[in-house]
Design a protein around this motif. Structure first.
Motif, PDB file in Angstrom:
ATOM      1  N   GLY A  18       0.857  -1.000  -0.046  1.00  0.00           N
ATOM      2  CA  GLY A  18       0.027   0.092  -0.010  1.00  0.00           C
ATOM      3  C   GLY A  18       0.828   1.493   0.075  1.00  0.00           C
ATOM      4  N   HIS A  19       2.058   1.301   0.249  1.00  0.00           N
ATOM      5  CA  HIS A  19       2.995   2.243   0.311  1.00  0.00           C
ATOM      6  C   HIS A  19       3.653   2.547  -0.902  1.00  0.00           C
ATOM      7  N   ALA A  20       3.553   1.663  -1.916  1.00  0.00           N
ATOM      8  CA  ALA A  20       4.653   1.590  -3.218  1.00  0.00           C
ATOM      9  C   ALA A  20       4.005   2.628  -4.122  1.00  0.00           C
ATOM     10  N   GLU A  21       4.951   3.525  -4.656  1.00  0.00           N
ATOM     11  CA  GLU A  21       4.771   4.220  -5.531  1.00  0.00           C
ATOM     12  C   GLU A  21       5.326   3.939  -6.714  1.00  0.00           C
ATOM     13  N   ARG A  22       5.856   2.689  -6.892  1.00  0.00           N
ATOM     14  CA  ARG A  22       6.112   2.132  -8.274  1.00  0.00           C
ATOM     15  C   ARG A  22       6.413   0.607  -8.065  1.00  0.00           C
ATOM     16  N   PHE A  23       6.321  -0.302  -8.804  1.00  0.00           N
ATOM     17  CA  PHE A  23       6.405  -1.731  -8.915  1.00  0.00           C
ATOM     18  C   PHE A  23       7.487  -1.923  -9.941  1.00  0.00           C
ATOM     19  N   LEU A  24       8.487  -2.575  -9.675  1.00  0.00           N
ATOM     20  CA  LEU A  24       9.386  -3.148 -10.576  1.00  0.00           C
ATOM     21  C   LEU A  24       8.986  -4.554 -11.050  1.00  0.00           C
ATOM     22  N   ILE A  25       8.846  -4.562 -12.524  1.00  0.00           N
ATOM     23  CA  ILE A  25       8.398  -5.832 -13.132  1.00  0.00           C
ATOM     24  C   ILE A  25       9.675  -6.622 -13.543  1.00  0.00           C
ATOM     25  N   TYR A  26       9.776  -7.952 -13.219  1.00  0.00           N
ATOM     26  CA  TYR A  26      10.890  -8.774 -13.820  1.00  0.00           C
ATOM     27  C   TYR A  26      10.387 -10.064 -14.467  1.00  0.00           C
ATOM     28  N   ASP A  27      10.973 -10.172 -15.583  1.00  0.00           N
ATOM     29  CA  ASP A  27      10.695 -11.372 -16.465  1.00  0.00           C
ATOM     30  C   ASP A  27      11.616 -12.503 -15.611  1.00  0.00           C
ATOM     31  N   CYS A  28      11.008 -13.564 -15.216  1.00  0.00           N
ATOM     32  CA  CYS A  28      11.804 -14.645 -14.541  1.00  0.00           C
ATOM     33  C   CYS A  28      11.824 -15.935 -15.538  1.00  0.00           C
ATOM     34  N   ALA A  29      11.698 -15.961 -16.797  1.00  0.00           N
ATOM     35  CA  ALA A  29      11.486 -16.934 -17.507  1.00  0.00           C
ATOM     36  C   ALA A  29      12.794 -17.173 -18.257  1.00  0.00           C
ATOM     37  N   ALA A  30      13.734 -16.414 -18.339  1.00  0.00           N
ATOM     38  CA  ALA A  30      14.897 -16.466 -18.900  1.00  0.00           C
ATOM     39  C   ALA A  30      16.203 -17.300 -18.184  1.00  0.00           C
ATOM     40  N   GLY A  31      15.804 -17.913 -17.062  1.00  0.00           N
ATOM     41  CA  GLY A  31      17.061 -18.220 -16.401  1.00  0.00           C
ATOM     42  C   GLY A  31      17.592 -17.583 -15.200  1.00  0.00           C
ATOM     43  N   GLN A  32      17.598 -16.345 -15.478  1.00  0.00           N
ATOM     44  CA  GLN A  32      17.746 -15.109 -14.437  1.00  0.00           C
ATOM     45  C   GLN A  32      16.974 -14.106 -14.434  1.00  0.00           C
ATOM     46  N   PRO A  33      16.410 -13.448 -13.351  1.00  0.00           N
ATOM     47  CA  PRO A  33      15.380 -12.467 -13.387  1.00  0.00           C
ATOM     48  C   PRO A  33      16.001 -11.321 -14.038  1.00  0.00           C
ATOM     49  N   ARG A  34      15.305 -10.704 -14.869  1.00  0.00           N
ATOM     50  CA  ARG A  34      15.490  -9.633 -15.813  1.00  0.00           C
ATOM     51  C   ARG A  34      14.521  -8.537 -15.676  1.00  0.00           C
ATOM     52  N   LEU A  35      14.892  -7.262 -14.871  1.00  0.00           N
ATOM     53  CA  LEU A  35      14.204  -6.401 -14.815  1.00  0.00           C
ATOM     54  C   LEU A  35      13.356  -5.647 -16.320  1.00  0.00           C
ATOM     55  N   VAL A  36      12.373  -5.658 -16.424  1.00  0.00           N
ATOM     56  CA  VAL A  36      11.643  -5.190 -18.070  1.00  0.00           C
ATOM     57  C   VAL A  36      10.906  -3.810 -17.747  1.00  0.00           C
ATOM     58  N   ALA A  37      10.365  -3.502 -16.597  1.00  0.00           N
ATOM     59  CA  ALA A  37       9.647  -2.361 -16.636  1.00  0.00           C
ATOM     60  C   ALA A  37       9.645  -1.742 -15.172  1.00  0.00           C
ATOM     61  N   GLU A  38       9.390  -0.370 -15.013  1.00  0.00           N
ATOM     62  CA  GLU A  38       8.952   0.132 -13.741  1.00  0.00           C
ATOM     63  C   GLU A  38       7.686   0.813 -14.127  1.00  0.00           C
ATOM     64  N   LYS A  39       6.741   0.563 -13.160  1.00  0.00           N
ATOM     65  CA  LYS A  39       5.585   0.974 -13.069  1.00  0.00           C
ATOM     66  C   LYS A  39       5.163   1.846 -12.089  1.00  0.00           C
ATOM     67  N   PRO A  40       4.993   3.427 -12.217  1.00  0.00           N
ATOM     68  CA  PRO A  40       4.824   4.298 -11.283  1.00  0.00           C
ATOM     69  C   PRO A  40       3.109   4.081 -10.820  1.00  0.00           C
ATOM     70  N   VAL A  41       2.933   4.125  -9.664  1.00  0.00           N
ATOM     71  CA  VAL A  41       1.551   4.088  -9.089  1.00  0.00           C
ATOM     72  C   VAL A  41       1.188   4.989  -8.006  1.00  0.00           C
ATOM     73  N   GLU A  42      -0.156   5.286  -7.870  1.00  0.00           N
ATOM     74  CA  GLU A  42      -0.236   6.005  -6.623  1.00  0.00           C
ATOM     75  C   GLU A  42      -0.448   5.291  -5.543  1.00  0.00           C
ATOM     76  N   LYS A  43       0.112   5.791  -4.540  1.00  0.00           N
ATOM     77  CA  LYS A  43      -0.028   4.768  -3.216  1.00  0.00           C
ATOM     78  C   LYS A  43      -1.727   4.351  -2.851  1.00  0.00           C
ATOM     79  N   TYR A  44      -1.726   2.957  -2.568  1.00  0.00           N
ATOM     80  CA  TYR A  44      -2.899   2.602  -2.293  1.00  0.00           C
ATOM     81  C   TYR A  44      -3.395   3.051  -0.649  1.00  0.00           C
ATOM     82  N   CYS A  45      -2.290   2.900   0.262  1.00  0.00           N
ATOM     83  CA  CYS A  45      -2.667   3.294   1.656  1.00  0.00           C
ATOM     84  C   CYS A  45      -3.065   4.637   1.913  1.00  0.00           C
ATOM     85  N   SER A  46      -3.712   4.925   2.646  1.00  0.00           N
ATOM     86  CA  SER A  46      -4.027   6.618   3.226  1.00  0.00           C
ATOM     87  C   SER A  46      -3.364   6.675   4.537  1.00  0.00           C
ATOM     88  N   PHE A  47      -2.923   5.657   4.963  1.00  0.00           N
ATOM     89  CA  PHE A  47      -2.367   5.750   6.377  1.00  0.00           C
ATOM     90  C   PHE A  47      -3.617   5.616   7.730  1.00  0.00           C
TER      91      PHE A  47
END
Length: 121
Positions: A18-47
Protein backbone atom coordinates in the motif's frame (compact mmCIF):
# COMPACT_ATOMS: atom_id res chain seq x y z
CA UNK A 1 6.66 -15.38 -16.00
CA UNK A 2 6.33 -11.77 -14.89
CA UNK A 3 6.58 -10.91 -11.19
CA UNK A 4 6.17 -7.42 -9.71
CA UNK A 5 8.20 -6.22 -6.73
CA UNK A 6 7.47 -3.37 -4.30
CA UNK A 7 10.86 -1.78 -3.71
CA UNK A 8 11.95 1.66 -2.68
CA UNK A 9 15.69 0.91 -2.96
CA UNK A 10 15.59 -1.04 -6.22
CA UNK A 11 17.69 -3.84 -4.75
CA UNK A 12 15.61 -5.03 -1.78
CA UNK A 13 12.00 -6.03 -1.20
CA UNK A 14 11.54 -3.23 1.29
CA UNK A 15 8.11 -1.72 0.80
CA UNK A 16 4.55 -2.37 1.92
CA UNK A 17 2.15 -2.97 -0.99
CA UNK A 18 0.00 0.00 0.00
CA UNK A 19 2.97 2.38 0.33
CA UNK A 20 4.50 1.58 -3.05
CA UNK A 21 4.78 4.42 -5.55
CA UNK A 22 6.21 2.06 -8.16
CA UNK A 23 6.46 -1.63 -8.91
CA UNK A 24 9.49 -3.17 -10.58
CA UNK A 25 8.45 -5.81 -13.11
CA UNK A 26 10.80 -8.76 -13.66
CA UNK A 27 10.73 -11.43 -16.33
CA UNK A 28 11.75 -14.63 -14.57
CA UNK A 29 11.55 -17.02 -17.53
CA UNK A 30 15.00 -16.58 -19.02
CA UNK A 31 17.07 -18.32 -16.36
CA UNK A 32 17.84 -15.15 -14.44
CA UNK A 33 15.42 -12.43 -13.34
CA UNK A 34 15.56 -9.50 -15.72
CA UNK A 35 14.05 -6.10 -14.97
CA UNK A 36 11.71 -5.29 -17.87
CA UNK A 37 9.64 -2.36 -16.59
CA UNK A 38 9.07 0.10 -13.80
CA UNK A 39 5.42 0.96 -13.26
CA UNK A 40 4.63 4.12 -11.28
CA UNK A 41 1.42 3.96 -9.22
CA UNK A 42 -0.43 6.12 -6.76
CA UNK A 43 -0.11 4.86 -3.18
CA UNK A 44 -3.03 2.65 -2.20
CA UNK A 45 -2.72 3.24 1.55
CA UNK A 46 -4.09 6.41 3.14
CA UNK A 47 -2.37 5.72 6.49
CA UNK A 48 -5.81 5.61 8.11
CA UNK A 49 -6.10 2.30 10.00
CA UNK A 50 -9.84 2.20 9.27
CA UNK A 51 -9.63 3.19 5.61
CA UNK A 52 -12.13 1.50 3.34
CA UNK A 53 -11.20 -0.51 0.28
CA UNK A 54 -10.22 2.08 -2.34
CA UNK A 55 -11.36 0.46 -5.58
CA UNK A 56 -10.19 3.27 -7.86
CA UNK A 57 -6.60 3.25 -6.60
CA UNK A 58 -6.54 -0.54 -6.37
CA UNK A 59 -7.82 -0.95 -9.94
CA UNK A 60 -5.12 1.40 -11.22
CA UNK A 61 -2.47 -0.74 -9.50
CA UNK A 62 -3.95 -3.93 -10.96
CA UNK A 63 -3.82 -2.33 -14.41
CA UNK A 64 -0.13 -1.47 -13.85
CA UNK A 65 0.51 -5.11 -12.87
CA UNK A 66 -1.19 -6.52 -15.97
CA UNK A 67 0.48 -9.73 -17.08
CA UNK A 68 2.12 -10.39 -13.70
CA UNK A 69 1.52 -13.73 -12.00
CA UNK A 70 2.56 -12.38 -8.60
CA UNK A 71 3.49 -9.30 -6.63
CA UNK A 72 6.10 -9.44 -3.88
CA UNK A 73 5.99 -6.88 -1.09
CA UNK A 74 7.29 -6.59 2.46
CA UNK A 75 3.73 -6.50 3.75
CA UNK A 76 0.18 -6.43 2.40
CA UNK A 77 -3.21 -6.08 4.04
CA UNK A 78 -5.62 -9.00 3.98
CA UNK A 79 -8.24 -7.29 1.80
CA UNK A 80 -5.82 -6.17 -0.96
CA UNK A 81 -4.27 -9.66 -0.86
CA UNK A 82 -7.66 -11.30 -1.38
CA UNK A 83 -8.57 -8.87 -4.16
CA UNK A 84 -5.28 -9.51 -5.99
CA UNK A 85 -5.82 -13.25 -5.76
CA UNK A 86 -9.37 -12.88 -7.15
CA UNK A 87 -7.74 -11.25 -10.17
CA UNK A 88 -5.23 -14.07 -10.59
CA UNK A 89 -2.23 -12.33 -9.03
CA UNK A 90 -0.54 -14.12 -6.13
CA UNK A 91 0.40 -11.86 -3.22
CA UNK A 92 3.72 -12.93 -1.71
CA UNK A 93 5.40 -11.32 1.30
CA UNK A 94 9.16 -11.29 1.65
CA UNK A 95 11.99 -9.03 2.73
CA UNK A 96 15.57 -8.97 1.57
CA UNK A 97 17.34 -9.03 -1.79
CA UNK A 98 15.03 -8.93 -4.79
CA UNK A 99 16.82 -11.74 -6.64
CA UNK A 100 16.37 -14.15 -3.73
CA UNK A 101 12.69 -13.20 -3.34
CA UNK A 102 12.12 -13.73 -7.07
CA UNK A 103 13.78 -17.14 -6.98
CA UNK A 104 11.61 -18.23 -4.04
CA UNK A 105 8.44 -16.82 -5.61
CA UNK A 106 9.14 -18.44 -8.96
CA UNK A 107 9.74 -21.80 -7.28
CA UNK A 108 6.47 -21.48 -5.37
CA UNK A 109 4.44 -20.50 -8.43
CA UNK A 110 5.99 -22.93 -10.89
CA UNK A 111 7.24 -25.67 -8.62
CA UNK A 112 10.65 -25.64 -10.27
CA UNK A 113 13.86 -23.69 -10.49
CA UNK A 114 14.51 -20.94 -12.99
CA UNK A 115 14.73 -21.85 -16.65
CA UNK A 116 12.74 -25.06 -16.34
CA UNK A 117 11.23 -24.71 -19.78
CA UNK A 118 7.61 -25.05 -18.68
CA UNK A 119 5.11 -22.93 -20.58
CA UNK A 120 3.80 -21.60 -17.25
CA UNK A 121 7.16 -20.01 -16.55
Amino acid sequence: MLIAVASKSGTQVDQHFGHAERFLIYDCAAGQPRLVAEKPVEKYCSFDPDHPFREDKFSAIVTALEGCRAVISAQIGELPKQELEKRGIAAITAVGPIDQALLAAHGTLCGCGFNCGKKSC
